[in-house]
Write a protein that holds these residues in place. Structure first.
Motif, PDB file in Angstrom:
ATOM      1  N   PRO A  76       0.844  -1.202   0.000  1.00 28.90           N
ATOM      2  CA  PRO A  76       0.000   0.000   0.000  1.00 28.90           C
ATOM      3  C   PRO A  76       0.879   1.252   0.000  1.00 28.90           C
ATOM      4  O   PRO A  76       2.091   1.159   0.230  1.00 28.90           O
ATOM      5  N   PRO A  77       0.288   2.409  -0.240  1.00 28.63           N
ATOM      6  CA  PRO A  77       1.072   3.645  -0.330  1.00 28.63           C
ATOM      7  C   PRO A  77       1.775   4.033   0.966  1.00 28.63           C
ATOM      8  O   PRO A  77       2.717   4.817   0.943  1.00 28.63           O
ATOM      9  N   LYS A  78       1.314   3.518   2.106  1.00 28.37           N
ATOM     10  CA  LYS A  78       1.944   3.833   3.389  1.00 28.37           C
ATOM     11  C   LYS A  78       2.296   2.519   4.091  1.00 28.37           C
ATOM     12  O   LYS A  78       1.411   1.791   4.524  1.00 28.37           O
ATOM     13  N   LEU A  79       3.599   2.261   4.166  1.00 28.51           N
ATOM     14  CA  LEU A  79       4.090   1.025   4.764  1.00 28.51           C
ATOM     15  C   LEU A  79       5.200   1.338   5.761  1.00 28.51           C
ATOM     16  O   LEU A  79       6.090   2.129   5.468  1.00 28.51           O
ATOM     17  N   ALA A  80       5.125   0.709   6.916  1.00 24.72           N
ATOM     18  CA  ALA A  80       6.202   0.789   7.905  1.00 24.72           C
ATOM     19  C   ALA A  80       6.739  -0.617   8.130  1.00 24.72           C
ATOM     20  O   ALA A  80       5.966  -1.550   8.357  1.00 24.72           O
ATOM     21  N   ILE A  81       8.043  -0.754   8.037  1.00 24.00           N
ATOM     22  CA  ILE A  81       8.679  -2.024   8.351  1.00 24.00           C
ATOM     23  C   ILE A  81       9.354  -1.852   9.711  1.00 24.00           C
ATOM     24  O   ILE A  81      10.214  -0.991   9.884  1.00 24.00           O
ATOM     25  N   LEU A  82       8.890  -2.646  10.653  1.00 22.31           N
ATOM     26  CA  LEU A  82       9.416  -2.630  12.009  1.00 22.31           C
ATOM     27  C   LEU A  82      10.569  -3.623  12.074  1.00 22.31           C
ATOM     28  O   LEU A  82      10.370  -4.828  11.923  1.00 22.31           O
ATOM     29  N   LEU A  83      11.763  -3.105  12.229  1.00 26.61           N
ATOM     30  CA  LEU A  83      12.985  -3.907  12.258  1.00 26.61           C
ATOM     31  C   LEU A  83      13.297  -4.229  13.719  1.00 26.61           C
ATOM     32  O   LEU A  83      13.900  -3.416  14.428  1.00 26.61           O
ATOM     33  N   CYS A  84      12.852  -5.387  14.168  1.00 26.46           N
ATOM     34  CA  CYS A  84      12.956  -5.749  15.580  1.00 26.46           C
ATOM     35  C   CYS A  84      14.342  -6.306  15.911  1.00 26.46           C
ATOM     36  O   CYS A  84      14.858  -7.158  15.189  1.00 26.46           O
ATOM     37  N   ASP A  85      14.921  -5.816  16.989  1.00 23.58           N
ATOM     38  CA  ASP A  85      16.242  -6.228  17.460  1.00 23.58           C
ATOM     39  C   ASP A  85      17.336  -5.865  16.443  1.00 23.58           C
ATOM     40  O   ASP A  85      18.364  -6.520  16.360  1.00 23.58           O
ATOM     41  N   TYR A  86      17.109  -4.803  15.672  1.00 24.10           N
ATOM     42  CA  TYR A  86      18.027  -4.435  14.598  1.00 24.10           C
ATOM     43  C   TYR A  86      19.339  -3.848  15.118  1.00 24.10           C
ATOM     44  O   TYR A  86      20.391  -4.083  14.543  1.00 24.10           O
ATOM     45  N   GLY A  87      19.280  -3.108  16.202  1.00 25.08           N
ATOM     46  CA  GLY A  87      20.506  -2.546  16.769  1.00 25.08           C
ATOM     47  C   GLY A  87      21.469  -3.631  17.199  1.00 25.08           C
ATOM     48  O   GLY A  87      22.679  -3.549  16.957  1.00 25.08           O
ATOM     49  N   HIS A  88      20.952  -4.664  17.828  1.00 26.65           N
ATOM     50  CA  HIS A  88      21.799  -5.789  18.230  1.00 26.65           C
ATOM     51  C   HIS A  88      22.357  -6.503  17.002  1.00 26.65           C
ATOM     52  O   HIS A  88      23.520  -6.902  16.983  1.00 26.65           O
ATOM     53  N   ARG A  90      22.958  -5.136  14.110  1.00 20.35           N
ATOM     54  CA  ARG A  90      24.001  -4.263  13.569  1.00 20.35           C
ATOM     55  C   ARG A  90      25.315  -4.411  14.329  1.00 20.35           C
ATOM     56  O   ARG A  90      26.381  -4.417  13.728  1.00 20.35           O
ATOM     57  N   SER A  91      25.227  -4.509  15.649  1.00 20.66           N
ATOM     58  CA  SER A  91      26.460  -4.614  16.438  1.00 20.66           C
ATOM     59  C   SER A  91      27.141  -5.970  16.239  1.00 20.66           C
ATOM     60  O   SER A  91      28.366  -6.059  16.308  1.00 20.66           O
ATOM     61  N   ARG A  92      26.371  -7.000  15.956  1.00 22.39           N
ATOM     62  CA  ARG A  92      26.941  -8.335  15.735  1.00 22.39           C
ATOM     63  C   ARG A  92      27.466  -8.522  14.311  1.00 22.39           C
ATOM     64  O   ARG A  92      28.376  -9.306  14.087  1.00 22.39           O
ATOM     65  N   HIS A  93      26.851  -7.828  13.344  1.00 22.45           N
ATOM     66  CA  HIS A  93      27.151  -8.070  11.922  1.00 22.45           C
ATOM     67  C   HIS A  93      27.253  -6.747  11.165  1.00 22.45           C
ATOM     68  O   HIS A  93      26.374  -6.416  10.361  1.00 22.45           O
ATOM     69  N   ALA A  94      28.319  -6.021  11.392  1.00 23.34           N
ATOM     70  CA  ALA A  94      28.467  -4.673  10.831  1.00 23.34           C
ATOM     71  C   ALA A  94      28.436  -4.669   9.302  1.00 23.34           C
ATOM     72  O   ALA A  94      27.732  -3.854   8.698  1.00 23.34           O
ATOM     73  N   ARG A  95      29.166  -5.542   8.662  1.00 23.28           N
ATOM     74  CA  ARG A  95      29.217  -5.528   7.194  1.00 23.28           C
ATOM     75  C   ARG A  95      27.873  -5.947   6.589  1.00 23.28           C
ATOM     76  O   ARG A  95      27.382  -5.322   5.651  1.00 23.28           O
ATOM     77  N   LEU A  96      27.297  -6.994   7.119  1.00 21.66           N
ATOM     78  CA  LEU A  96      26.006  -7.472   6.626  1.00 21.66           C
ATOM     79  C   LEU A  96      24.927  -6.408   6.817  1.00 21.66           C
ATOM     80  O   LEU A  96      24.135  -6.141   5.911  1.00 21.66           O
ATOM     81  N   SER A  97      24.924  -5.763   7.981  1.00 24.22           N
ATOM     82  CA  SER A  97      23.914  -4.727   8.219  1.00 24.22           C
ATOM     83  C   SER A  97      24.157  -3.508   7.334  1.00 24.22           C
ATOM     84  O   SER A  97      23.202  -2.847   6.912  1.00 24.22           O
ATOM     85  N   SER A  98      25.403  -3.218   7.010  1.00 27.03           N
ATOM     86  CA  SER A  98      25.701  -2.117   6.094  1.00 27.03           C
ATOM     87  C   SER A  98      25.117  -2.398   4.706  1.00 27.03           C
ATOM     88  O   SER A  98      24.507  -1.513   4.086  1.00 27.03           O
ATOM     89  N   ASP A  99      25.281  -3.616   4.232  1.00 28.25           N
ATOM     90  CA  ASP A  99      24.691  -4.003   2.936  1.00 28.25           C
ATOM     91  C   ASP A  99      23.171  -3.901   2.984  1.00 28.25           C
ATOM     92  O   ASP A  99      22.539  -3.380   2.057  1.00 28.25           O
TER      93      ASP A  99
END
Length: 132
Positions: A76-88, A90-99
């Motif tokens: 739909p025209p308005k979508l939110a993707i809730l990225l749960c536990d994303y900060g953790h 990112r800290s575990r997988h810097a390169r993968l999260s950068s991609d």
């Protein structure tokens, strides 16, 4: 107080408290992708497959993820993707999260060009569930 959905999406943003309730008031569809058990590219793709309810034929690569997120016929025209536990994640997988960040932000920019809104909201689990 300004709510996140009063403004255009602006990159990866912290999720507000009760994002699903707030989104409902703005008629924003919310999909949740859980990064708690993600540890490689394949598990990233599986998390999106499950969280977004994608078909098993989903290509499970960065291009396929971009294509599905930026497809105006899918969302739909308005979508939110809730990225749960994303900060953790990112800290575990810097390169993968950068991609992944690059793919998500490119899809967000394409959605904006199509006059659609794609919010990318980072939600972390409460550190102390008894904090109330």
């Amino acid at each position: 107080m300004i709510q996140i959905f009063d403004e255009a999406p602006a990159g990866l943003q912290p999720a507000p408290h009760d994002p699903r309730v707030i989104a409902a008031g703005y008629q924003v569809t919310v999909r949740e992708v859980d990064f708690g058990a993600v540890d490689d590219k394949d598990s990233v793709m599986l998390a999106f497959l499950a969280g977004l309810g994608l078909a098993q034929s989903f290509g499970r690569n960065w291009d396929a993820l971009y294509d599905v997120l930026s497809d105006p016929g899918v969302w739909p025209p308005k979508l939110a993707i809730l990225l749960c536990d994303y900060g953790h994640f990112r800290s575990r997988h810097a390169r993968l999260s950068s991609d992944l960040d690059r793919v998500l932000l490119d899809a967000q920019a394409e959605a904006a060009r199509q006059d659609r809104n794609l919010w990318l909201l980072i939600e972390e689990p409460d550190s102390d569930p008894n904090a109330w």
